[in-house]
Design an enzyme around this catalytic site. Structure first.
Site, PDB file in Angstrom:
ATOM      1  N   GLU A 151       2.594  -6.417   1.075  1.00 35.12           N
ATOM      2  CA  GLU A 151       3.600  -7.457   1.223  1.00 35.12           C
ATOM      3  C   GLU A 151       2.894  -8.781   0.928  1.00 35.12           C
ATOM      4  O   GLU A 151       1.890  -9.088   1.558  1.00 35.12           O
ATOM      5  CB  GLU A 151       4.117  -7.430   2.664  1.00 35.12           C
ATOM      6  CG  GLU A 151       5.402  -8.173   2.844  1.00 35.12           C
ATOM      7  CD  GLU A 151       5.925  -8.078   4.275  1.00 35.12           C
ATOM      8  OE1 GLU A 151       5.483  -7.189   5.027  1.00 35.12           O
ATOM      9  OE2 GLU A 151       6.773  -8.912   4.621  1.00 35.12           O
TER      10      GLU A 151
ATOM     11  N   ARG B   4      -4.514   4.632  10.510  1.00 34.83           N
ATOM     12  CA  ARG B   4      -4.842   3.237  10.253  1.00 34.83           C
ATOM     13  C   ARG B   4      -6.332   3.038  10.465  1.00 34.83           C
ATOM     14  O   ARG B   4      -6.958   3.745  11.248  1.00 34.83           O
ATOM     15  CB  ARG B   4      -4.121   2.328  11.256  1.00 34.83           C
ATOM     16  CG  ARG B   4      -2.664   2.164  11.036  1.00 34.83           C
ATOM     17  CD  ARG B   4      -2.091   1.305  12.152  1.00 34.83           C
ATOM     18  NE  ARG B   4      -2.493  -0.095  12.010  1.00 34.83           N
ATOM     19  CZ  ARG B   4      -1.851  -0.957  11.226  1.00 34.83           C
ATOM     20  NH1 ARG B   4      -0.808  -0.577  10.525  1.00 34.83           N
ATOM     21  NH2 ARG B   4      -2.259  -2.209  11.150  1.00 34.83           N
TER      22      ARG B   4
ATOM     23  N   LYS C 197      -2.221  -8.987   9.974  1.00 30.31           N
ATOM     24  CA  LYS C 197      -2.045 -10.206   9.187  1.00 30.31           C
ATOM     25  C   LYS C 197      -1.545 -11.367  10.039  1.00 30.31           C
ATOM     26  O   LYS C 197      -1.969 -12.488   9.868  1.00 30.31           O
ATOM     27  CB  LYS C 197      -1.044  -9.931   8.067  1.00 30.31           C
ATOM     28  CG  LYS C 197      -1.616 -10.140   6.693  1.00 30.31           C
ATOM     29  CD  LYS C 197      -0.585  -9.863   5.630  1.00 30.31           C
ATOM     30  CE  LYS C 197      -0.265  -8.400   5.491  1.00 30.31           C
ATOM     31  NZ  LYS C 197       0.774  -8.073   4.534  1.00 30.31           N
TER      32      LYS C 197
HETATM   33  P1  ATP Z   1      -0.236  -6.176   8.909  1.00 29.99           P
HETATM   34  O1  ATP Z   1       0.319  -5.598  10.183  1.00 29.99           O
HETATM   35  O2  ATP Z   1      -1.682  -6.445   8.973  1.00 29.99           O
HETATM   36  O3  ATP Z   1       0.556  -7.338   8.421  1.00 29.99           O
HETATM   37  P2  ATP Z   1       1.248  -4.569   7.091  1.00 29.99           P
HETATM   38  O4  ATP Z   1       1.381  -3.108   7.224  1.00 29.99           O
HETATM   39  O5  ATP Z   1       2.422  -5.366   7.474  1.00 29.99           O
HETATM   40  O6  ATP Z   1      -0.065  -5.006   7.830  1.00 29.99           O
HETATM   41  P3  ATP Z   1       1.466  -4.527   4.254  1.00 29.99           P
HETATM   42  O7  ATP Z   1       1.093  -5.540   3.247  1.00 29.99           O
HETATM   43  O8  ATP Z   1       2.896  -4.196   4.438  1.00 29.99           O
HETATM   44  O9  ATP Z   1       0.867  -5.004   5.637  1.00 29.99           O
HETATM   45  O10 ATP Z   1       0.663  -3.187   4.036  1.00 29.99           O
HETATM   46  C1  ATP Z   1       0.284  -2.654   2.786  1.00 29.99           C
HETATM   47  C2  ATP Z   1      -0.205  -1.243   2.989  1.00 29.99           C
HETATM   48  O11 ATP Z   1      -1.367  -1.234   3.810  1.00 29.99           O
HETATM   49  C3  ATP Z   1       0.801  -0.353   3.689  1.00 29.99           C
HETATM   50  O12 ATP Z   1       0.865   0.853   2.980  1.00 29.99           O
HETATM   51  C4  ATP Z   1       0.235  -0.137   5.067  1.00 29.99           C
HETATM   52  O13 ATP Z   1       0.564   1.164   5.522  1.00 29.99           O
HETATM   53  C5  ATP Z   1      -1.245  -0.279   4.848  1.00 29.99           C
HETATM   54  N1  ATP Z   1      -2.012  -0.756   6.014  1.00 29.99           N
HETATM   55  C6  ATP Z   1      -1.837  -1.891   6.719  1.00 29.99           C
HETATM   56  N2  ATP Z   1      -2.732  -2.003   7.716  1.00 29.99           N
HETATM   57  C7  ATP Z   1      -3.531  -0.907   7.636  1.00 29.99           C
HETATM   58  C8  ATP Z   1      -4.670  -0.418   8.385  1.00 29.99           C
HETATM   59  N3  ATP Z   1      -5.179  -1.098   9.412  1.00 29.99           N
HETATM   60  N4  ATP Z   1      -5.221   0.747   7.996  1.00 29.99           N
HETATM   61  C9  ATP Z   1      -4.723   1.432   6.953  1.00 29.99           C
HETATM   62  N5  ATP Z   1      -3.678   1.044   6.219  1.00 29.99           N
HETATM   63  C10 ATP Z   1      -3.064  -0.104   6.538  1.00 29.99           C
HETATM   64 MG    MG Z   2       4.317  -4.436   6.304  1.00 33.27          MG
END
Ligand code: ATP
Ligand code: MG
Length: 567
Positions: free
Chosen positions: A36, A261, A271
């Site tokens: 995102e 994760r 984030k």
């Molecule tokens: P955050 O909570 O840090 O904002 P998010 O999941 O909202 O993370 P995205 O940009 O939507 O952020 O995530 C992109 C990809 O990274 C998704 O496929 C998500 O499943 C994966 N992802 C996010 N955080 C982790 C993590 N700590 N370990 C493994 N994969 C992750």
């Molecule tokens: Mg997300």
């Protein structure tokens, strides 16, 4: 496709291999990495990137970069470019670069189809009522009074939602599934909401936006994704993913597989948390070298190879766990030990004057850049009457076991001579400001006394040719070893950023230490931003972007030794 020769290394690869062998997938493997664009990516996202790209690579398939930009509220083009740069830096390349928002027309069309098929309806419950109707884990939900409104009415309202006739939060489009489902995700989830907000790609064209759970499976189908890989918190959303996919009537049949994760001690991979650190000036920016963002790690001196090695060692598992941050440090230490040229820097200097060396006489001593890599060549280290050594390498009243410099004792200067401390000079307050030493001229390598053994070897620099630098030393940003990550999905409450009471309590303000009077050997004067060095006895360092011609800045990536012992 014959995959019998492919050796799988994790459960996702096992699934993919099985799907190919059983004929569930006939064409080539297609994955996607869906960040995102609402922030810089952190090492948790890099794990997802690594999984998405490497699984495709392994089976000769392809991976798309898809900006998941269906929620316009926090997204920005600044992040799009940064994410692309980060992916390339990690050594990956995408097949197509696409935006979730470019499917808005198709997604809208399908939503209309869902209404027509009796699979969606326009609801008028307020967010509070909706929450009340949703039920709990132990209590089933209640049907909305609008659930059975005629299809025509929903179609009309949905179109008027699109045309901007209603305010934010008034109407929603909901999937009609089962308010009594044990899985709360299946209790008529919202699939479209009204949001009068400009979108970074589509501008003012839309004022309704699809929710992730509706948009994502549709995007996967449109792109012909075979395996939609995501982190574990999406597991309970999988039935909804399948429901949307199976009702969308598109030819593709992507399969969602969840993996653990990445969590790291002393680190919070979220984030929104990282954004708060930036916006509230706890750190200097998204690329502050203490941040677990990829740009932060890069600036700190982490290499793509070390991050690949780390992710390989962590592995891809189904269950969440917390990885010791020292494993990450161990990986970069191992990589830089091989690749970083050696050099000398004195971080907190004290002057040494050689009493039996001519004033103004400078000699250049040839030294290898790496003990195990002769191909990395040699450099010339200046030596003269005025030297600097580390203040802590001298002690006036030294115990017997202190094998460094003390009055009457000898040490070897690395790559140079043995010196002996004959006397000290003190200021009016009695502080030692200079050491007067004699040098044994027979002890340079190649001469007779080259093998003469003394207990200690010190690093040093020649003062008149040395370059003054600023050195930044880092510690963990968070005091607590383990931090709960607040994993929040889109349809959960997204009101206030959860402010943990200890948000500031846990931040270690002393996690950066700046040494403003450090010196490196003159041979490093032309080092460029991003160059790595091992400073003898001090650790691994990288030239920072804050450097100027007058004052280069070096970040310590990691110290020379850690206590971590990999199994
Ligand atoms: P955050 O909570 O840090 O904002 P998010 O999941 O909202 O993370 P995205 O940009 O939507 O952020 O995530 C992109 C990809 O990274 C998704 O496929 C998500 O499943 C994966 N992802 C996010 N955080 C982790 C993590 N700590 N370990 C493994 N994969 C992750
Ligand atoms: Mg997300």
């Amino acid at each position: 496709m014959d995959v019998s020769n492919i050796n799988t290394t994790n459960f996702i690869e096992d699934f993919v291999k099985q799907d190919i062998e059983e004929g569930a997938v006939t064409g080539s493997i297609q994955t996607r990495f869906p960040p995102e664009p609402n922030g810089y990516i952190h090492i948790g996202h890099v794990k997802a990137m690594y999984v998405d790209f490497s699984v495709a690579q392994k089976f000769g398939g392809k991976c798309n970069l898809r900006f998941d930009d269906t929620n316009p509220s926090k997204e920005d083009n600044e992040f799009v470019e940064a994410i692309q740069e980060d992916i390339h830096w990690m050594g990956f390349d995408w097949d197509k670069c696409v935006y979730g928002s470019s499917y808005f027309d198709k997604t809208y069309e399908l939503a209309v189809e869902f209404i027509k098929k009796g699979l969606a309806y326009v609801d008028e419950l307020t967010p509070e009522q909706m929450k009340e109707y949703r039920g709990t884990l132990t209590k089933p939900g209640k049907n909305s009074p609008y659930r059975d409104r005629p299809v025509e009415e929903s179609l009309d309202l949905f179109e008027r939602m699109k045309n901007g006739e209603f305010a934010d939060g008034t109407l929603t489009l909901r999937a009609k599934i089962d308010m009594a489902s044990p899985n709360i995700c299946m209790r008529d989830p919202t699939i479209y909401r009204i949001m009068h907000k400009k979108h970074h790609q589509t501008g003012d064209k839309w004022c309704i936006y699809p929710m992730y759970d509706f948009a994502h499976p549709i995007q996967d189908c449109i792109e012909g994704i075979t395996h939609s890989l995501c982190s574990l918190e999406y597991e309970i959303h999988r039935p909804l993913y399948n429901w949307v996919r199976d009702n969308a009537g598109l030819p593709a049949h992507p399969r969602q597989i969840e993996f653990a994760r990445l969590n790291i001690t002393h680190t919070k991979l979220s984030k929104r948390y990282l954004r708060r650190l930036v916006e509230e000036h706890f750190v200097s920016g998204w690329d502050d070298p203490r941040m677990p963002t990829l740009c932060g790690l890069r600036r700190r001196g982490y290499t793509p190879a070390s991050i690949h090695d780390f992710l390989r060692r962590v592995g891809i598992a189904k269950a969440d766990s917390v990885v010791d941050i020292q494993l990450l440090e161990h990986c970069v230490r191992e990589d830089l030990n091989e690749s970083a040229p050696r050099a000398m820097a004195v971080l907190d200097p004290i002057k040494v004057t050689l009493t039996n060396w001519d004033e103004g006489k400078i000699v250049y001593l040839k030294t290898e850049n790496h003990p195990n890599h002769p191909e990395m060549g040699e450099r010339e280290v200046a030596f003269g009457k005025h030297l600097l050594i580390e203040r802590e390498d001298f002690m006036e009243d030294a115990p017997k076991k202190f094998f460094r410099l003390a009055p009457g004792r000898e040490v070897r200067l690395k790559a140079a001579y043995i010196i002996k401390c004959e006397d000290v000079v003190k200021d009016e307050n009695g502080n030692i400001i200079e050491l007067l030493c004699s040098v044994d001229l027979d002890t340079i390598s190649g001469s007779e006394g080259a093998d003469r053994k003394v207990k200690g070897t010190l690093h040093w620099v020649e003062e008149t040719t040395a370059q003054k630098i600023e050195v930044r030393l880092y510690d963990y940003m968070l005091k607590e070893e383990e931090n709960e990550d607040e994993v929040e999905l889109e349809d959960e409450e997204e009101t206030e950023v959860p402010v943990k009471k200890d948000f500031t309590d846990d931040f270690k303000y002393e996690s950066i230490k700046v040494m403003k009077n450090a010196y490196i050997e003159g041979a490093l004067k032309n080092a460029k931003v991003g160059d790595h060095f091992q400073f003898m006895r001090q650790g691994y360092f990288v030239v920072d972007k804050d450097s100027t011609a007058e004052l280069p800045v070096y970040n310590r990536t990691v110290s020379l030794k850690g206590s971590y012992k990999p199994e």
